[in-house]
Enzyme design. Structure first.
Site, PDB file in Angstrom:
ATOM      1  N   PRO A 152      -7.781  82.139  26.655  1.00  0.00           N
ATOM      2  CG  PRO A 152      -5.681  82.257  27.652  1.00  0.00           C
ATOM      3  CD  PRO A 152      -6.365  81.905  26.361  1.00  0.00           C
ATOM      4  CB  CYS A 153     -12.231  84.995  28.312  1.00  0.00           C
ATOM      5  SG  CYS A 153     -12.558  84.302  29.939  1.00  0.00           S
TER       6      CYS A 153
END
Ligand SMILES: C[S@@+](CC[C@H](N)C(=O)[O-])C[C@H]1O[C@@H](n2cnc3c(N)ncnc32)[C@H](O)[C@@H]1O
Length: 182
Positions: A152-153
């Site tokens: 997840p960015c």
């Protein structure tokens, strides 16, 4: 030859509940049966098979080997003669896996904790991802050539709150590092 589609139907993969860990071991074992890497999954896969064998109407003594080799009648099967291995972390529905398979990669481990993504992944590849990476025994991850991790960015993105490592999701990179140094 047993078809994957028949196996999943008889064993009720369609209705898998939140705890699909046994199915992850089972499908990872079947997927890797032709290489040594299946050893990581073998014990739990056989335990699961022993529990469900009566649903498969197998003749003689039920044995997991009777299922092999499977006919992988799935939309995106692994290449027949792979050139390299990879693992698929934070796998979603498999957006990394398809191109890596297309260039000759064989996926030997996958993890994704979202139930709906797990279901879509199983329909795409015939393999059920292991769940939450923070709760896994990372020693089961087999040797691999390439590590894919679309983690997840949001914690680092300007379209998120940019809390970085203060956001729990930002710390998932440490699990990726742990796997790569194992
Ligand atoms: C950026 S998306 C990756 C999408 C993927 N590349 C695809 O093709 O669908 C990140 C994924 O990580 C999953 N995820 C987040 N935290 C996780 C965790 N602790 N363990 C396993 N998966 C996680 C999310 O559910 C999400 O599907």
């Amino acid at each position: 030859m047993v078809k994957y589609s028949e196996l999943r139907e008889k064993l009720g993969f369609e209705n898998m509940n939140g705890s699909a860990e046994n199915l992850a071991y089972f499908t990872h074992f079947l997927y890797n049966h032709e290489n040594e890497l299946s050893k990581s999954y073998e014990i739990r896969a056989k335990e699961y098979f022993d529990e469900v064998a009566d649903k498969l109407n197998l003749v003689e003594e039920p044995n997991i080997q009777q299922l092999l080799p499977l006919n992988w009648d799935v939309p995106f099967p692994a290449p027949q003669n792979p050139d390299f291995t990879f693992i698929d972390l934070f796998a979603g529905i498999g957006g990394f896996r398809i191109p890596f398979q297309e260039i000759g990669g064989k996926c030997v481990f996958t993890s994704e904790f979202n139930y709906h993504a797990q279901r879509a992944y199983e329909l795409n590849f015939g393999e059920i991802p292991f769940g939450d990476i923070t709760k896994l025994d990372l020693n089961i991850v087999p040797d691999h050539g390439v590590l894919c991790a679309g983690f997840p960015c949001q914690p680092f993105s300007i379209s998120g709150k940019m809390k970085g490592f203060e956001d729990t999701r930002g710390t998932l990179i440490y699990y990726v590092l742990q796997i790569s140094f194992n």
